[in-house]
Design a protein around this motif. Structure first.
Motif, PDB file in Angstrom:
ATOM      1  N   ILE A  99       0.877  -1.296  -0.084  1.00 47.58           N
ATOM      2  CA  ILE A  99       0.009  -0.028   0.062  1.00 47.58           C
ATOM      3  C   ILE A  99       0.909   1.035   0.202  1.00 47.58           C
ATOM      4  O   ILE A  99       0.572   2.220  -0.667  1.00 47.58           O
ATOM      5  N   THR A 100       2.080   1.274   0.712  1.00 45.78           N
ATOM      6  CA  THR A 100       2.900   2.232   0.581  1.00 45.78           C
ATOM      7  C   THR A 100       3.409   2.496  -0.671  1.00 45.78           C
ATOM      8  O   THR A 100       3.448   3.739  -1.201  1.00 45.78           O
ATOM      9  N   ARG A 103       0.667   4.234  -3.006  1.00 46.35           N
ATOM     10  CA  ARG A 103       0.334   5.474  -2.654  1.00 46.35           C
ATOM     11  C   ARG A 103       1.356   6.379  -3.157  1.00 46.35           C
ATOM     12  O   ARG A 103       0.901   7.576  -3.797  1.00 46.35           O
ATOM     13  N   SER A 104       2.496   6.006  -2.955  1.00 49.71           N
ATOM     14  CA  SER A 104       3.680   6.809  -3.642  1.00 49.71           C
ATOM     15  C   SER A 104       3.621   6.976  -5.236  1.00 49.71           C
ATOM     16  O   SER A 104       3.897   8.170  -5.738  1.00 49.71           O
ATOM     17  N   GLU A 107       0.307   9.108  -6.188  1.00 48.71           N
ATOM     18  CA  GLU A 107       0.447  10.559  -5.575  1.00 48.71           C
ATOM     19  C   GLU A 107       1.676  11.377  -6.547  1.00 48.71           C
ATOM     20  O   GLU A 107       1.525  12.449  -6.293  1.00 48.71           O
ATOM     21  N   GLU A 134      -7.501  -0.789  -1.006  1.00 45.20           N
ATOM     22  CA  GLU A 134      -6.822   0.312  -0.999  1.00 45.20           C
ATOM     23  C   GLU A 134      -6.575   0.719  -2.586  1.00 45.20           C
ATOM     24  O   GLU A 134      -6.510   1.758  -3.010  1.00 45.20           O
ATOM     25  N   LEU A 138      -7.876   4.360  -4.256  1.00 46.54           N
ATOM     26  CA  LEU A 138      -6.878   5.116  -4.873  1.00 46.54           C
ATOM     27  C   LEU A 138      -7.264   5.516  -6.322  1.00 46.54           C
ATOM     28  O   LEU A 138      -7.145   6.525  -7.111  1.00 46.54           O
TER      29      LEU A 138
END
Length: 327
Positions: A99-100, A103-104, A107, A134, A138
């Motif tokens: 998930i990290t 997200r990066s 984004e 997630e 997103l």
């Protein structure tokens, strides 16, 4: 017979005393020299140890920052890549890490599209669900950024569960795809215990608390209750796949039987949209050949600590029961 021995005089004793003191002095010098050598070797090995520690810290630091270095390697528009490689939730792939990375990737204002490259036999249904949810979140936030799943050697069970969240799924013709099912496995040692003459004593509150105990006979009523739970999770899996694939799925009950299919078969069944690698998707589908890796990776030290802890806990769990897996 008369004894003529006489005690040596002081002058006669002196050479003998000198030799004794010389020997003592030689031994003392040798011991001192040996201590100095030992001290030098001690200093050498201490320096060597500290040097190795500093080198290890440098390696760990460099490994910790690999992902950041890769992400910062591109300042223009690119295709973002996040890897899922290994068993999900089994110490190899953790939902938080995936998930990290996702997200990066989403984004970054220069991300044109995201490729989720999957090479996993499945694993925890809970962590697979976390990643799936997630991805959907997103995609709702960043509607202009599509996400493509690319299956490598295998994208089965929990791995395919996650892939179902993608806009499109690609695989190689020989990839293993599907295995839409749930399994809970363990061992039974009742006969072995009887042969050894060992009596199992279990104390619990709640009639079903010990129904998975491998040292006791299977209770049919408890087993039926457990089957209901497996069927429920299987139905959740089916609904996720149907929601993600929609009309692309062929009307065949075999799709949800738990069978695994080759990429070529999976395309005909509507489980995937086409055949191709991550490079192919970036170049031919997305139209942006430059790929930047956003995969979150632990340092070697963190990985060792995690794997050690996971190994101890998983060994204990497996000793009691196989656990619940999307595998």
């Amino acid at each position: 017979m008369q004894d003529n021995w006489q005690e040596p005089s002081a002058d006669e004793k002196q050479p003998e005393n000198d030799r004794a003191w010389g020997l003592v002095e030689t031994l003392a010098k040798g011991a001192l020299l040996e201590q100095r050598r030992a001290r030098r070797w001690g200093i050498f090995f201490k320096c060597l140890t500290f040097g190795w520690l500093f080198f290890s810290v440098a390696v760990f630091y460099k490994a910790t920052n690999i992902a950041d270095a890769e992400v910062s390697s591109s300042s223009g528009e690119h295709t973002a890549l996040v890897d899922i490689d290994g068993q999900i939730g089994g110490g190899e792939v953790e939902a938080d890490a995936v998930i990290t990375g996702l997200r990066s990737a989403f984004e970054d204002e220069n991300t044109k599209a995201v490729i989720l490259r999957i090479n996993s036999p499945g694993g925890s249904p809970v962590q697979s669900g976390y990643i799936y949810d997630e991805i959907r979140r997103l995609r709702d936030i960043h509607e202009e950024i599509p996400l493509y799943a690319v299956i490598m050697d295998i994208g089965a069970s929990g791995g395919y569960y996650i892939a179902a969240a993608a806009d499109e799924i690609y695989a190689d013709k020989a990839s293993l795809v599907g295995s839409i099912g749930v399994i809970s496995a363990g061992f039974g040692f009742v006969g072995t215990m009887e042969k050894l003459g060992v009596t199992r004593r279990v104390y619990h509150a709640g009639e079903d608390k010990a129904f998975l105990d491998p040292f006791q006979p299977v209770d049919k009523e408890s087993a039926a209750k457990w089957q209901v739970q497996l069927n429920t999770i299987h139905q959740q899996f089916i609904e996720v796949v149907k929601a993600g694939r929609g009309d692309r799925l062929q009307d065949s009950p075999d799709i949800f039987s738990g069978m695994v299919w080759s990429g070529e078969q999976a395309e005909k069944l509507g489980l995937i949209d086409g055949l191709g690698s991550a490079g192919y998707v970036a170049r031919e589908v997305i139209g942006e050949e430059e790929i930047v890796d956003y995969t979150f990776r632990l340092s070697p030290l963190e990985k060792f600590a995690r794997d050690f802890g996971a190994g101890v806990s998983s060994t204990f769990v497996e000793a009691m029961d196989g656990g619940l897996q999307l595998m």
